[in-house]
Motif scaffolding. Structure first.
Motif, PDB file in Angstrom:
ATOM      1  N   TYR A   1       0.827  -1.197   0.000  1.00  9.79           N
ATOM      2  CA  TYR A   1       0.000   0.000   0.000  1.00  9.79           C
ATOM      3  C   TYR A   1       0.868   1.256   0.000  1.00  9.79           C
ATOM      4  CZ  TYR A   1      -4.644  -2.103   0.772  1.00  9.79           C
ATOM      5  OH  TYR A   1      -5.833  -2.766   0.624  1.00  9.79           O
ATOM      6  N   VAL A   2       0.222   2.385  -0.286  1.00  9.63           N
ATOM      7  CA  VAL A   2       0.876   3.694  -0.289  1.00  9.63           C
ATOM      8  C   VAL A   2       0.054   4.641   0.580  1.00  9.63           C
ATOM      9  CG1 VAL A   2       1.903   3.368  -2.584  1.00  9.63           C
ATOM     10  CG2 VAL A   2      -0.355   4.440  -2.374  1.00  9.63           C
ATOM     11  N   ASP A   3       0.633   5.807   0.891  1.00  9.79           N
ATOM     12  CA  ASP A   3      -0.111   6.815   1.640  1.00  9.79           C
ATOM     13  C   ASP A   3      -1.301   7.303   0.814  1.00  9.79           C
ATOM     14  OD1 ASP A   3       1.499   6.958   4.020  1.00  9.79           O
ATOM     15  OD2 ASP A   3       3.018   7.987   2.822  1.00  9.79           O
ATOM     16  N   LEU A   4      -2.459   7.351   1.440  1.00 10.62           N
ATOM     17  CA  LEU A   4      -3.667   7.868   0.798  1.00 10.62           C
ATOM     18  C   LEU A   4      -3.589   9.390   0.778  1.00 10.62           C
ATOM     19  CD1 LEU A   4      -6.605   7.238  -0.242  1.00 10.62           C
ATOM     20  CD2 LEU A   4      -7.330   7.588   2.134  1.00 10.62           C
ATOM     21  N   PRO A   5      -3.747  10.004  -0.394  1.00 13.32           N
ATOM     22  CA  PRO A   5      -3.718  11.474  -0.432  1.00 13.32           C
ATOM     23  C   PRO A   5      -4.888  12.051   0.372  1.00 13.32           C
ATOM     24  CG  PRO A   5      -3.599  10.529  -2.649  1.00 13.32           C
ATOM     25  CD  PRO A   5      -3.926   9.409  -1.707  1.00 13.32           C
TER      26      PRO A   5
ATOM     27  N   GLU B   1      -6.161  18.663  22.405  1.00 15.80           N
ATOM     28  CA  GLU B   1      -4.869  19.351  22.552  1.00 15.80           C
ATOM     29  C   GLU B   1      -3.713  18.374  22.372  1.00 15.80           C
ATOM     30  OE1 GLU B   1      -2.416  22.605  23.200  1.00 15.80           O
ATOM     31  OE2 GLU B   1      -4.602  22.658  23.210  1.00 15.80           O
ATOM     32  N   GLY B   2      -2.749  18.718  21.546  1.00 13.87           N
ATOM     33  CA  GLY B   2      -1.547  17.906  21.364  1.00 13.87           C
ATOM     34  C   GLY B   2      -1.657  16.829  20.307  1.00 13.87           C
ATOM     35  N   GLU B   3      -2.846  16.583  19.756  1.00 10.74           N
ATOM     36  CA  GLU B   3      -2.985  15.560  18.717  1.00 10.74           C
ATOM     37  C   GLU B   3      -2.425  16.112  17.404  1.00 10.74           C
ATOM     38  OE1 GLU B   3      -6.653  13.037  16.991  1.00 10.74           O
ATOM     39  OE2 GLU B   3      -6.445  13.084  19.169  1.00 10.74           O
ATOM     40  N   THR B   4      -1.629  15.285  16.698  1.00 11.28           N
ATOM     41  CA  THR B   4      -0.974  15.736  15.470  1.00 11.28           C
ATOM     42  C   THR B   4      -1.254  14.767  14.327  1.00 11.28           C
ATOM     43  OG1 THR B   4       1.078  14.496  15.775  1.00 11.28           O
ATOM     44  CG2 THR B   4       0.927  16.643  16.879  1.00 11.28           C
ATOM     45  N   VAL B   5      -0.808  15.143  13.151  1.00 14.62           N
ATOM     46  CA  VAL B   5      -0.972  14.302  11.973  1.00 14.62           C
ATOM     47  C   VAL B   5      -0.249  12.962  12.149  1.00 14.62           C
ATOM     48  CG1 VAL B   5       0.971  15.203  10.645  1.00 14.62           C
ATOM     49  CG2 VAL B   5      -1.032  14.339   9.440  1.00 14.62           C
ATOM     50  N   ASP B   6       0.806  12.931  12.962  1.00 20.03           N
ATOM     51  CA  ASP B   6       1.532  11.679  13.194  1.00 20.03           C
ATOM     52  C   ASP B   6       0.730  10.680  14.021  1.00 20.03           C
ATOM     53  OD1 ASP B   6       3.712  12.414  11.697  1.00 20.03           O
ATOM     54  OD2 ASP B   6       4.830  13.197  13.412  1.00 20.03           O
ATOM     55  N   ASP B   7      -0.386  11.127  14.611  1.00 16.87           N
ATOM     56  CA  ASP B   7      -1.240  10.233  15.396  1.00 16.87           C
ATOM     57  C   ASP B   7      -2.142   9.377  14.523  1.00 16.87           C
ATOM     58  OD1 ASP B   7      -0.124  11.206  17.742  1.00 16.87           O
ATOM     59  OD2 ASP B   7      -1.729  12.655  18.083  1.00 16.87           O
ATOM     60  N   GLY B   8      -2.038   9.525  13.215  1.00 20.50           N
ATOM     61  CA  GLY B   8      -2.828   8.729  12.292  1.00 20.50           C
ATOM     62  C   GLY B   8      -2.081   8.517  10.991  1.00 20.50           C
ATOM     63  N   ALA B   9      -2.493   7.488  10.271  1.00 24.27           N
ATOM     64  CA  ALA B   9      -1.955   7.225   8.938  1.00 24.27           C
ATOM     65  C   ALA B   9      -3.096   6.662   8.103  1.00 24.27           C
ATOM     66  CB  ALA B   9      -0.785   6.248   8.992  1.00 24.27           C
ATOM     67  N   TRP B  10      -3.120   7.013   6.837  1.00 23.59           N
ATOM     68  CA  TRP B  10      -4.179   6.578   5.944  1.00 23.59           C
ATOM     69  C   TRP B  10      -3.520   5.983   4.721  1.00 23.59           C
ATOM     70  CZ3 TRP B  10      -3.808  10.795   8.944  1.00 23.59           C
ATOM     71  CH2 TRP B  10      -4.789  10.947   9.926  1.00 23.59           C
ATOM     72  N   LEU B  11      -3.815   4.714   4.452  1.00 23.25           N
ATOM     73  CA  LEU B  11      -3.155   3.970   3.383  1.00 23.25           C
ATOM     74  C   LEU B  11      -4.178   3.479   2.375  1.00 23.25           C
ATOM     75  CD1 LEU B  11      -0.863   1.709   5.621  1.00 23.25           C
ATOM     76  CD2 LEU B  11      -0.431   4.051   4.826  1.00 23.25           C
ATOM     77  N   CYS B  12      -3.689   3.220   1.154  1.00 21.59           N
ATOM     78  CA  CYS B  12      -4.573   2.684   0.122  1.00 21.59           C
ATOM     79  C   CYS B  12      -3.798   1.772  -0.817  1.00 21.59           C
ATOM     80  CB  CYS B  12      -5.238   3.807  -0.661  1.00 21.59           C
ATOM     81  SG  CYS B  12      -4.106   4.829  -1.635  1.00 21.59           S
ATOM     82  N   ASP B  13      -4.545   0.908  -1.465  1.00 22.96           N
ATOM     83  CA  ASP B  13      -4.030   0.063  -2.527  1.00 22.96           C
ATOM     84  C   ASP B  13      -3.750   0.984  -3.720  1.00 22.96           C
ATOM     85  OD1 ASP B  13      -3.776  -1.585  -4.785  1.00 22.96           O
ATOM     86  OD2 ASP B  13      -5.475  -2.849  -4.252  1.00 22.96           O
ATOM     87  N   PRO B  14      -2.529   1.015  -4.241  1.00 17.00           N
ATOM     88  CA  PRO B  14      -2.232   1.936  -5.344  1.00 17.00           C
ATOM     89  C   PRO B  14      -3.075   1.668  -6.590  1.00 17.00           C
ATOM     90  CG  PRO B  14      -0.375   0.452  -4.969  1.00 17.00           C
ATOM     91  CD  PRO B  14      -1.367   0.219  -3.868  1.00 17.00           C
ATOM     92  N   GLU B  15      -3.633   0.455  -6.714  1.00 20.21           N
ATOM     93  CA  GLU B  15      -4.491   0.150  -7.859  1.00 20.21           C
ATOM     94  C   GLU B  15      -5.968   0.380  -7.549  1.00 20.21           C
ATOM     95  OE1 GLU B  15      -3.507  -3.516  -9.805  1.00 20.21           O
ATOM     96  OE2 GLU B  15      -1.367  -3.214  -9.439  1.00 20.21           O
ATOM     97  N   GLY B  16      -6.278   0.773  -6.312  1.00 26.33           N
ATOM     98  CA  GLY B  16      -7.650   1.086  -5.941  1.00 26.33           C
ATOM     99  C   GLY B  16      -8.555  -0.116  -5.759  1.00 26.33           C
ATOM    100  N   ILE B  17      -7.992  -1.304  -5.625  1.00 24.84           N
ATOM    101  CA  ILE B  17      -8.804  -2.508  -5.539  1.00 24.84           C
ATOM    102  C   ILE B  17      -9.104  -2.879  -4.081  1.00 24.84           C
ATOM    103  CG2 ILE B  17      -8.888  -4.980  -6.066  1.00 24.84           C
ATOM    104  CD1 ILE B  17      -7.106  -4.269  -8.534  1.00 24.84           C
TER     105      ILE B  17
END
Length: 149
Positions: A27-31, A50-66
């Motif tokens: 998988y790759v990072d989901l835009p 307070e204190g929550e950042t973008v590093d507290d989550g990650a969003w991934l996807c199948d590069p082919e969208g399947i």
């Protein structure tokens, strides 16, 4: 039209788990969703604690969208029991039982090198594993019945 699903994993270290699952699934990072150009812009619209950042989550996807998208979110509580839902990582299912088993064990070894661990090998059928935070998943061949982990 069938509904699409996303899977969400709770964790204590979203970036560690994201790196593992990107390796495991290809998988790759989901835009970020339009019109946002960054995850930071997207998250700014929410009233985050307070204190929550973008590093507290990650969003991934199948590069082919399947495959389903995968959200990985930091939570304060630790994992406390066996998963009620788990991921099966499928490898090519062609060839003899010995050939399939060899491919399954090779993939399991690759995932151990990426930070996973083997919990059990089941009857030359599948390998029960855990990701770096202990979430169970299986490695099995395509075309075989789903493992009963």
């Amino acid at each position: 039209m069938p509904a699409r699903i996303d899977l969400t994993l709770d964790c204590t270290n979203a970036q560690l788990l994201a790196a593992f699952w990107k390796s495991a699934l290809g998988y790759v990072d989901l835009p970020p969703p339009p019109p946002f150009e960054t995850r930071e812009e997207w998250l700014a619209q929410f009233d985050l604690p307070e204190g929550e950042t973008v590093d507290d989550g990650a969003w991934l996807c199948d590069p082919e969208g399947i495959g389903p998208r995968l959200s990985i979110l930091k939570v304060p509580e630790p994992k406390s029991a066996k998963n009620r839902l788990h991921i099966d990582v499928r490898i090519p299912g062609h060839g003899t039982t010995a050939e399939r088993w060899s491919r399954i064990r090779t993939e399991a070894a690759r995932l151990v090198a990426a930070g996973g661990s083997v919990l059990a090998e089941v009857d030359e059928h599948h390998v029960v594993m855990a990701d770096p935070e202990g979430n169970e998943f299986c490695v099995a061949a395509e075309g075989q019945p789903a493992p009963d982990a």
